[in-house]
Design an enzyme around this catalytic site. Sequence first.
Site, PDB file in Angstrom:
ATOM      1  CG  HIS A 306       5.707  38.134  29.629  1.00 35.89           C
ATOM      2  ND1 HIS A 306       6.326  39.148  30.296  1.00 35.89           N
ATOM      3  CD2 HIS A 306       4.503  37.950  30.217  1.00 35.89           C
ATOM      4  CE1 HIS A 306       5.530  39.557  31.261  1.00 35.89           C
ATOM      5  NE2 HIS A 306       4.410  38.862  31.231  1.00 35.89           N
ATOM      6  CG  ASP A 363      -2.882  34.693  29.826  1.00 35.63           C
ATOM      7  OD1 ASP A 363      -3.570  34.549  30.840  1.00 35.63           O
ATOM      8  OD2 ASP A 363      -2.386  35.774  29.489  1.00 35.63           O
TER       9      ASP A 363
HETATM   10  N1  CMC Z   1       3.397  34.872  18.292  1.00 38.25           N
HETATM   11  C1  CMC Z   1       4.193  35.141  17.220  1.00 38.25           C
HETATM   12  N2  CMC Z   1       5.139  36.107  17.223  1.00 38.25           N
HETATM   13  C2  CMC Z   1       5.284  36.818  18.331  1.00 38.25           C
HETATM   14  C3  CMC Z   1       4.500  36.591  19.480  1.00 38.25           C
HETATM   15  C4  CMC Z   1       3.528  35.574  19.438  1.00 38.25           C
HETATM   16  N3  CMC Z   1       2.770  35.316  20.496  1.00 38.25           N
HETATM   17  N4  CMC Z   1       4.855  37.452  20.466  1.00 38.25           N
HETATM   18  C5  CMC Z   1       5.836  38.208  19.940  1.00 38.25           C
HETATM   19  N5  CMC Z   1       6.093  37.831  18.656  1.00 38.25           N
HETATM   20  C6  CMC Z   1       7.142  38.355  17.769  1.00 38.25           C
HETATM   21  C7  CMC Z   1       6.748  39.754  17.260  1.00 38.25           C
HETATM   22  O1  CMC Z   1       6.035  39.663  16.053  1.00 38.25           O
HETATM   23  C8  CMC Z   1       8.125  40.375  17.098  1.00 38.25           C
HETATM   24  O2  CMC Z   1       8.692  39.843  15.922  1.00 38.25           O
HETATM   25  P1  CMC Z   1       9.666  40.774  15.001  1.00 38.25           P
HETATM   26  O3  CMC Z   1      10.836  41.110  15.880  1.00 38.25           O
HETATM   27  O4  CMC Z   1       9.993  39.917  13.832  1.00 38.25           O
HETATM   28  O5  CMC Z   1       8.845  41.988  14.637  1.00 38.25           O
HETATM   29  C9  CMC Z   1       8.927  39.813  18.272  1.00 38.25           C
HETATM   30  O6  CMC Z   1       8.317  38.546  18.562  1.00 38.25           O
HETATM   31  C10 CMC Z   1       8.905  40.711  19.510  1.00 38.25           C
HETATM   32  O7  CMC Z   1       7.539  40.880  19.876  1.00 38.25           O
HETATM   33  P2  CMC Z   1       6.894  42.210  20.448  1.00 38.25           P
HETATM   34  O8  CMC Z   1       5.502  42.329  19.929  1.00 38.25           O
HETATM   35  O9  CMC Z   1       7.827  43.353  20.238  1.00 38.25           O
HETATM   36  O10 CMC Z   1       6.844  41.884  21.973  1.00 38.25           O
HETATM   37  P3  CMC Z   1       6.140  42.751  23.075  1.00 38.25           P
HETATM   38  O11 CMC Z   1       7.018  42.699  24.240  1.00 38.25           O
HETATM   39  O12 CMC Z   1       5.749  44.095  22.573  1.00 38.25           O
HETATM   40  O13 CMC Z   1       4.773  41.975  23.319  1.00 38.25           O
HETATM   41  C11 CMC Z   1       3.242  40.360  24.088  1.00 38.25           C
HETATM   42  C12 CMC Z   1       4.584  41.066  24.346  1.00 38.25           C
HETATM   43  C13 CMC Z   1       2.903  39.504  25.290  1.00 38.25           C
HETATM   44  C14 CMC Z   1       2.131  41.436  23.922  1.00 38.25           C
HETATM   45  C15 CMC Z   1       3.369  39.514  22.801  1.00 38.25           C
HETATM   46  O14 CMC Z   1       4.365  38.521  22.963  1.00 38.25           O
HETATM   47  C16 CMC Z   1       2.039  38.875  22.406  1.00 38.25           C
HETATM   48  O15 CMC Z   1       1.244  39.489  21.707  1.00 38.25           O
HETATM   49  N6  CMC Z   1       1.768  37.596  22.857  1.00 38.25           N
HETATM   50  C17 CMC Z   1       0.500  36.976  22.606  1.00 38.25           C
HETATM   51  C18 CMC Z   1      -0.558  37.529  23.568  1.00 38.25           C
HETATM   52  C19 CMC Z   1      -0.380  36.973  24.979  1.00 38.25           C
HETATM   53  O16 CMC Z   1      -0.196  35.765  25.165  1.00 38.25           O
HETATM   54  N7  CMC Z   1      -0.472  37.879  25.978  1.00 38.25           N
HETATM   55  C20 CMC Z   1      -0.389  37.496  27.392  1.00 38.25           C
HETATM   56  C21 CMC Z   1       0.853  38.030  28.038  1.00 38.25           C
HETATM   57  S1  CMC Z   1       1.180  37.258  29.633  1.00 38.25           S
HETATM   58  C22 CMC Z   1      -0.130  37.702  30.657  1.00 38.25           C
HETATM   59  C23 CMC Z   1      -0.307  39.163  30.807  1.00 38.25           C
HETATM   60  O17 CMC Z   1       0.636  39.904  31.114  1.00 38.25           O
HETATM   61  O18 CMC Z   1      -1.438  39.603  30.646  1.00 38.25           O
END
Ligand code: CMC
Length: 427
Positions: A306, A363
């Site tokens: 998140h 989720d």
């Molecule tokens: N699985 C594996 N690695 C992950 C995940 C995941 N679900 N989420 C983040 N990472 C890794 C990402 O690859 C990055 O690694 P590195 O630093 O080595 O490049 C690190 O963690 C930081 O991630 P980020 O993508 O910069 O994080 P963000 O804040 O931009 O994204 C997120 C947040 C929710 C989009 C992301 O965690 C994600 O894609 N999660 C899966 C989708 C999901 O469950 N979304 C629902 C969010 S909660 C309900 C809502 O708000 O809608």
Amino acid sequence: MSKQATLTIGDKDFPLNILVGTENEHAIDISTLRKESQYITFDDGYGNTGSCESDITFIDGDKGILRYRGFDISELAEKSNFLESCLLLFNGELPSSSEIDNFKTKVFSHSSLPSSVEEIIKTMSGNTHPMGVLSAALQALGGCFPHLSTNTRPADIESFEEAASLIVAAIPSIAAKTFRSSKSENTPSANNAFSYCENFLHMMFGNESAESIDPAVSNALDLIFLLHADHEQNCSTSTCRMIASGGANAFASLSGAVSALWGPLHGGANMAVIKMLNEIHSAGDDGSQFIQSAKEGKSRLMGFGHRVYRNYDPRAKILKSACDQALEALGVESPILDIARNLESSALQDEYFIARKLYPNVDFYSGIILQAMGFPTDMFTVLFALGRAPGWLSHWKEIATNGKRIHRPRQIYQGSTHRPYVALSDR
Ligand code: CMC
């Protein structure tokens, strides 16, 4: 004297005011920076940008705190319900019993959709995703109530209560109509003898009496809606505020918010979680191979991570135990629940997830409950939208009442510099 920050660019100092929130969050106010220095700030994806001041919802992502209007989500989950939380979000205070009764009466008076909205749903539902149908249906609904969607601020603020109760009433009806139309079935008429969630289940699945609806199911659904009701400046809420900042009415603003919610990184994650769990199950994996591929960047563990929470999402904690209870009450054995539990416990002990502070989000468990209740996967995000509607409406109201300027971020242009046009024959 209030604190100030100073930004030094070259040999010039620029004093900047510091804003302090009621929960002691500190922000540097850069709103005059460009005028004074010609510099803008750069924050790709808005990860470090406060886009507004708001008094609706507070999140402390490090501590795993979520509060609506100051009330802790776990206390609301235990003692409140979805409709009461709608009023709390809209008006800022817990409602009196007469305010609740009045709101319920208004909501129930609006649960039948105008026939033109029903027609649009019927036409679209064969080949359009239910989120696309919902977005279009909200626009169409606004069109049927022109006095509630004038795009004239004072009039739209004046009619907020009416518009909000109409939208809260209409989304379950739109969802049920979409689901039933996709199966070429008629939708049962709304029944005012039911509670809000019972009525939704009745329109979806045709339950004839409240007795035929397991209270464990309607209560779990109410809890899911309450837990989704607001989450401050997430992608869809920011979209809603952005649209509203241009002066658009609540129906148009929510229609855009629905589109923003649809994507798999936001509300669409609840569908993506089930898809992921089913794929893991059919591959005969217990989750360990999938964890490995997520660590190698080949896949993403959906329902994990998140932008704001760097701790357990408090909503996921509540839903995890609700999931156990609902499945037990429904007598449903879910092989994918075991996989979800495995994934969770492996990820929480794995250095990759620990280092990145990735925890289950809202989720992760919600889809398993919704699936056990009989909702098809492509309706999951519509249910998220149903729950989130009061949040969007509250943010619409906040910006309509207090917003001063249209939202309009800047950019750092990285494209071609000026060049002459090349005639087609010379390319
Ligand atoms: N699985 C594996 N690695 C992950 C995940 C995941 N679900 N989420 C983040 N990472 C890794 C990402 O690859 C990055 O690694 P590195 O630093 O080595 O490049 C690190 O963690 C930081 O991630 P980020 O993508 O910069 O994080 P963000 O804040 O931009 O994204 C997120 C947040 C929710 C989009 C992301 O965690 C994600 O894609 N999660 C899966 C989708 C999901 O469950 N979304 C629902 C969010 S909660 C309900 C809502 O708000 O809608």
